[in-house]
Scaffold this motif. Sequence first.
Motif, PDB file in Angstrom:
ATOM      1  N   VAL A 138      27.973  36.976  50.663  1.00  0.00           N
ATOM      2  CA  VAL A 138      28.550  37.832  51.703  1.00  0.00           C
ATOM      3  C   VAL A 138      29.362  38.921  51.021  1.00  0.00           C
ATOM      4  O   VAL A 138      30.260  38.632  50.224  1.00  0.00           O
ATOM      5  CB  VAL A 138      29.445  37.036  52.676  1.00  0.00           C
ATOM      6  CG1 VAL A 138      30.168  37.986  53.626  1.00  0.00           C
ATOM      7  CG2 VAL A 138      28.628  36.021  53.464  1.00  0.00           C
ATOM      8  N   LEU A 140      31.976  41.593  52.025  1.00  0.00           N
ATOM      9  CA  LEU A 140      32.823  41.781  53.198  1.00  0.00           C
ATOM     10  C   LEU A 140      34.076  42.549  52.856  1.00  0.00           C
ATOM     11  O   LEU A 140      34.308  42.953  51.718  1.00  0.00           O
ATOM     12  CB  LEU A 140      33.184  40.433  53.825  1.00  0.00           C
ATOM     13  CG  LEU A 140      34.195  39.527  53.103  1.00  0.00           C
ATOM     14  CD1 LEU A 140      34.814  38.534  54.101  1.00  0.00           C
ATOM     15  CD2 LEU A 140      33.554  38.773  51.948  1.00  0.00           C
ATOM     16  N   LEU A 201      30.361  32.857  58.101  1.00  0.00           N
ATOM     17  CA  LEU A 201      30.694  33.670  56.941  1.00  0.00           C
ATOM     18  C   LEU A 201      31.146  32.805  55.766  1.00  0.00           C
ATOM     19  O   LEU A 201      30.745  33.026  54.624  1.00  0.00           O
ATOM     20  CB  LEU A 201      31.779  34.676  57.305  1.00  0.00           C
ATOM     21  CG  LEU A 201      31.387  35.741  58.332  1.00  0.00           C
ATOM     22  CD1 LEU A 201      32.621  36.486  58.820  1.00  0.00           C
ATOM     23  CD2 LEU A 201      30.381  36.711  57.745  1.00  0.00           C
ATOM     24  N   HIS A 206      28.717  32.519  47.824  1.00  0.00           N
ATOM     25  CA  HIS A 206      29.494  33.499  47.063  1.00  0.00           C
ATOM     26  C   HIS A 206      30.020  34.580  48.007  1.00  0.00           C
ATOM     27  O   HIS A 206      29.306  35.000  48.927  1.00  0.00           O
ATOM     28  CB  HIS A 206      28.630  34.160  45.978  1.00  0.00           C
ATOM     29  CG  HIS A 206      27.908  33.193  45.098  1.00  0.00           C
ATOM     30  ND1 HIS A 206      28.481  32.605  43.988  1.00  0.00           N
ATOM     31  CD2 HIS A 206      26.638  32.700  45.176  1.00  0.00           C
ATOM     32  CE1 HIS A 206      27.610  31.801  43.418  1.00  0.00           C
ATOM     33  NE2 HIS A 206      26.483  31.843  44.108  1.00  0.00           N
ATOM     34  N   HIS A 207      31.248  35.037  47.761  1.00  0.00           N
ATOM     35  CA  HIS A 207      31.863  36.089  48.568  1.00  0.00           C
ATOM     36  C   HIS A 207      32.457  37.155  47.656  1.00  0.00           C
ATOM     37  O   HIS A 207      33.234  36.828  46.751  1.00  0.00           O
ATOM     38  CB  HIS A 207      32.973  35.521  49.451  1.00  0.00           C
ATOM     39  CG  HIS A 207      32.503  34.526  50.465  1.00  0.00           C
ATOM     40  ND1 HIS A 207      32.214  33.228  50.133  1.00  0.00           N
ATOM     41  CD2 HIS A 207      32.265  34.656  51.790  1.00  0.00           C
ATOM     42  CE1 HIS A 207      31.809  32.585  51.228  1.00  0.00           C
ATOM     43  NE2 HIS A 207      31.831  33.428  52.243  1.00  0.00           N
ATOM     44  N   CYS A 209      34.701  40.416  48.287  1.00  0.00           N
ATOM     45  CA  CYS A 209      35.479  41.055  49.349  1.00  0.00           C
ATOM     46  C   CYS A 209      36.119  42.322  48.793  1.00  0.00           C
ATOM     47  O   CYS A 209      36.962  42.246  47.889  1.00  0.00           O
ATOM     48  CB  CYS A 209      36.533  40.080  49.863  1.00  0.00           C
ATOM     49  SG  CYS A 209      37.438  40.660  51.306  1.00  0.00           S
ATOM     50  N   LEU A 237      39.201  32.789  52.941  1.00  0.00           N
ATOM     51  CA  LEU A 237      38.607  33.081  51.635  1.00  0.00           C
ATOM     52  C   LEU A 237      39.157  32.173  50.550  1.00  0.00           C
ATOM     53  O   LEU A 237      38.463  31.865  49.574  1.00  0.00           O
ATOM     54  CB  LEU A 237      38.856  34.540  51.258  1.00  0.00           C
ATOM     55  CG  LEU A 237      38.054  35.589  52.031  1.00  0.00           C
ATOM     56  CD1 LEU A 237      38.606  36.987  51.767  1.00  0.00           C
ATOM     57  CD2 LEU A 237      36.578  35.506  51.675  1.00  0.00           C
ATOM     58  N   CYS A 240      36.893  29.167  50.211  1.00  0.00           N
ATOM     59  CA  CYS A 240      35.458  29.347  49.993  1.00  0.00           C
ATOM     60  C   CYS A 240      35.110  28.921  48.567  1.00  0.00           C
ATOM     61  O   CYS A 240      35.984  28.732  47.722  1.00  0.00           O
ATOM     62  CB  CYS A 240      35.060  30.797  50.250  1.00  0.00           C
ATOM     63  SG  CYS A 240      35.146  31.278  51.996  1.00  0.00           S
ATOM     64  N   PRO A 243      34.846  32.923  45.781  1.00  0.00           N
ATOM     65  CA  PRO A 243      35.242  34.216  46.325  1.00  0.00           C
ATOM     66  C   PRO A 243      35.961  35.085  45.302  1.00  0.00           C
ATOM     67  O   PRO A 243      36.740  34.604  44.481  1.00  0.00           O
ATOM     68  CB  PRO A 243      36.203  33.818  47.453  1.00  0.00           C
ATOM     69  CG  PRO A 243      36.874  32.573  46.921  1.00  0.00           C
ATOM     70  CD  PRO A 243      35.876  31.888  46.013  1.00  0.00           C
TER      71      PRO A 243
END
Length: 255
Positions: A138, A140, A201, A206-207, A209, A237, A240, A243
């Motif tokens: 994601v 974001l 979400l 993996h994120h 941001c 987050l 997660c 992130p």
Amino acid sequence: MALMKYLTKGNLSVQIHDTRQAMASAAAKEGAALLRRLLEKQETVRVVFAAAPSQNEFLEALCQVPHVDWSRVTAFHMDEYVGLRPDAPQGFGNFLRRAIFDRLPFGSVHYINGNAADTDAECERYAALLKEAPLDVVFLSIGENGHIAFNAPSTADLEDPKAVKPVVLDPICRMQQVHDGCFPSLDQVPETAITLTVPTLASAAHHLCIVPARAKANAVKAALEAPIGTTCPATVLRVCSDPVLYLDQDSASLL
């Protein structure tokens, strides 16, 4: 590209860069490297993109990074207004078409239809697409009141049973669209939208941001320091799996 500071909060790695462009370039370089690593291990990669002016530099930089097999990437977007005309430039699907979806050879792109006759049925349709396989990445940002996608403090549920849902937009979310220059006045910002929920979400592996600008400084501080919960949905987050938060000096100014 000078990295000013590196810190962690829970599972969340934080990078603070000199400038907005340096932040965006770093996120694009590392995001592309992540996609390459995933594509070495699996046939396709499923990615969710945010649509906002805060992502402009990042998406432009991502389009320039070579050697990503986009034909094996399936793309989604995380929210959409309800009721805008189909060709409205403020539509998030239209924003992402211009910024990246029409510029790179994606294997497939799935759009949320904000003009569907039945909004609940559209949420179910999009949820079914998302649930066909796990989400990998994601990309974001964080809103001025700590929202992620359109999960604002007034509508977020960290244990939401729905994957995608309609929401009534709170005034801060709507006013941010005016601050960003997307609409000339508050009365022209739609009052409802469709959004991926917080659990959807957060479920990604993996994120990345990407959060520039001084207007986001309070939200960034809350995301890192407030108790995990709906008062600042972006706090999720910190729990997660992988992130990374990319900041410039302005968005990190209260840390």
